[in-house]
Design a protein around this motif. Sequence first.
Motif, PDB file in Angstrom:
ATOM      1  N   THR A 112       0.759  -1.193  -0.098  1.00  0.00           N
ATOM      2  CA  THR A 112       0.146  -0.170  -0.045  1.00  0.00           C
ATOM      3  C   THR A 112       0.864   1.324  -0.068  1.00  0.00           C
ATOM      4  O   THR A 112       0.447   2.344  -0.047  1.00  0.00           O
ATOM      5  CB  THR A 112      -0.998   0.081   1.228  1.00  0.00           C
ATOM      6  OG1 THR A 112      -0.140   0.060   2.240  1.00  0.00           O
ATOM      7  CG2 THR A 112      -1.941  -1.210   1.193  1.00  0.00           C
ATOM      8  N   SER A 113       2.118   1.156  -0.048  1.00  0.00           N
ATOM      9  CA  SER A 113       3.235   2.241  -0.047  1.00  0.00           C
ATOM     10  C   SER A 113       4.337   2.073  -1.008  1.00  0.00           C
ATOM     11  O   SER A 113       4.764   0.826  -1.438  1.00  0.00           O
ATOM     12  CB  SER A 113       3.476   2.608   1.214  1.00  0.00           C
ATOM     13  OG  SER A 113       4.389   1.616   1.590  1.00  0.00           O
ATOM     14  N   LEU A 145      -0.568   7.069  -6.355  1.00  0.00           N
ATOM     15  CA  LEU A 145       0.343   6.068  -5.848  1.00  0.00           C
ATOM     16  C   LEU A 145       0.744   5.153  -7.056  1.00  0.00           C
ATOM     17  O   LEU A 145       1.992   4.646  -7.061  1.00  0.00           O
ATOM     18  CB  LEU A 145      -0.255   4.999  -5.214  1.00  0.00           C
ATOM     19  CG  LEU A 145       0.362   3.948  -4.196  1.00  0.00           C
ATOM     20  CD1 LEU A 145       1.363   4.477  -3.258  1.00  0.00           C
ATOM     21  CD2 LEU A 145      -0.689   3.119  -3.329  1.00  0.00           C
ATOM     22  N   VAL A 190      -3.190   7.066   0.439  1.00  0.00           N
ATOM     23  CA  VAL A 190      -2.777   7.516  -0.862  1.00  0.00           C
ATOM     24  C   VAL A 190      -3.762   7.049  -2.049  1.00  0.00           C
ATOM     25  O   VAL A 190      -3.440   5.739  -2.180  1.00  0.00           O
ATOM     26  CB  VAL A 190      -1.288   7.360  -1.101  1.00  0.00           C
ATOM     27  CG1 VAL A 190      -1.014   7.953  -2.529  1.00  0.00           C
ATOM     28  CG2 VAL A 190      -0.476   8.311   0.143  1.00  0.00           C
ATOM     29  N   ARG A 228       3.588   7.048  -8.546  1.00  0.00           N
ATOM     30  CA  ARG A 228       4.834   7.140  -7.842  1.00  0.00           C
ATOM     31  C   ARG A 228       5.740   5.949  -8.009  1.00  0.00           C
ATOM     32  O   ARG A 228       6.932   5.565  -7.793  1.00  0.00           O
ATOM     33  CB  ARG A 228       4.236   7.414  -6.503  1.00  0.00           C
ATOM     34  CG  ARG A 228       4.219   8.925  -6.084  1.00  0.00           C
ATOM     35  CD  ARG A 228       5.608   9.641  -6.058  1.00  0.00           C
ATOM     36  NE  ARG A 228       6.437   9.075  -5.073  1.00  0.00           N
ATOM     37  CZ  ARG A 228       7.601   8.737  -5.189  1.00  0.00           C
ATOM     38  NH1 ARG A 228       8.104   8.540  -6.485  1.00  0.00           N
ATOM     39  NH2 ARG A 228       8.188   8.223  -4.097  1.00  0.00           N
ATOM     40  N   ASN A 232      -4.848   5.870  -5.828  1.00  0.00           N
ATOM     41  CA  ASN A 232      -4.209   5.338  -6.990  1.00  0.00           C
ATOM     42  C   ASN A 232      -3.816   6.074  -7.961  1.00  0.00           C
ATOM     43  O   ASN A 232      -2.686   5.982  -8.539  1.00  0.00           O
ATOM     44  CB  ASN A 232      -4.830   4.150  -7.618  1.00  0.00           C
ATOM     45  CG  ASN A 232      -4.508   2.728  -7.104  1.00  0.00           C
ATOM     46  OD1 ASN A 232      -3.526   2.421  -6.625  1.00  0.00           O
ATOM     47  ND2 ASN A 232      -5.471   1.885  -7.063  1.00  0.00           N
ATOM     48  N   GLY A 255      -4.191   0.768  -3.669  1.00  0.00           N
ATOM     49  CA  GLY A 255      -4.428   2.293  -3.373  1.00  0.00           C
ATOM     50  C   GLY A 255      -5.720   2.326  -2.295  1.00  0.00           C
ATOM     51  O   GLY A 255      -6.079   1.402  -1.715  1.00  0.00           O
TER      52      GLY A 255
END
Length: 324
Positions: free
Chosen positions: A123-124, A160, A155, A163, A157, A143
């Motif tokens: 998730t990160s 995310l 955060v 990134r 999608n 996300g």
Amino acid sequence: MKTRITELFGIQHPIIQGGMHFVGKAELVSAVSNAGGLGMITALTQKTPELLAKEIARCRDMTDKPIGVNLTFLPTFSKPPYPEYIQAIIEGGVKAVETAGRSPEEHMPALKAADIKVIHKCTSVRHALKAEKIGCDAISVDGFECGGHPGEDDVPNFILLPRAAEELKIPFVASGGMADGRSLVAAMALGAEGMNMGTRFIATQEAPVHDNVKQAIVAASELDTRLIMRSLRNTERVINNAGVERLSAIEREKGDALKIEDIIDQVAGIYPRVMEQGDMDAGAWSCGMVAGLVHDIPSCQMLIDRIMIEAETIIRQRLADALS
């Protein structure tokens, strides 16, 4: 459609069915794989490694296409016998494993020795980079929209995914908010090489759950999920129901003093009552905001075919027309 994800897992379409408790059984898994995606058996729904071995064999009788197994590493005092579950996966000839929860690092040597491709749910970006470093082959980037546990960073999608594309070298799929051809094209535009769907696959004909569950997802809008257990830093996105309302009232009353024991009745042992018995108010069960985009209950073949036709139409017509 060919991407690094289809090449990695030997599948026709870049669509993965995520692991879901009491949903990821042979009926759904085989249907997704037969339709050209990658179906995932949920290992811990099977109470023992022996039962998992039987479920893998049962699924093998229903499809000759690639299948995977979801294995979630839980932060519990009485850990499931993970090495035995992994052995059942290996002996069943499964070549794809979706890991989730805690880091799979200690189990990576056994999985890699068996030439199993590992896709880890993150998730990160920081967790995704760690998964890449320990040898995972792909990432499922989840996300904030997703059902289940979206992490604690909140955060979505749209931020995310790009990134992740900036940082990762290994391929990744988008998870959370994925439902149709629009989802797939958008995810790929943001850097993903496929998508992972959970909630959308519950509302299919082959999903082995009570019809009440499927109808609840179809009836829900994007406003009908709730976040629970935030103060415990174990945030979960669930569909709203009477059980969740009871849980939320306790959370408001207890505030920062909340302990898991205060709400255990609304979260423990809920899935069999919901998924098998259709008791929709039993307690908290995971559901994504994408329920707002789910309007029917097709077969998995119909759903995946529709997604791919829609995605190709968007790419070849709508986007191409925008450049003309």
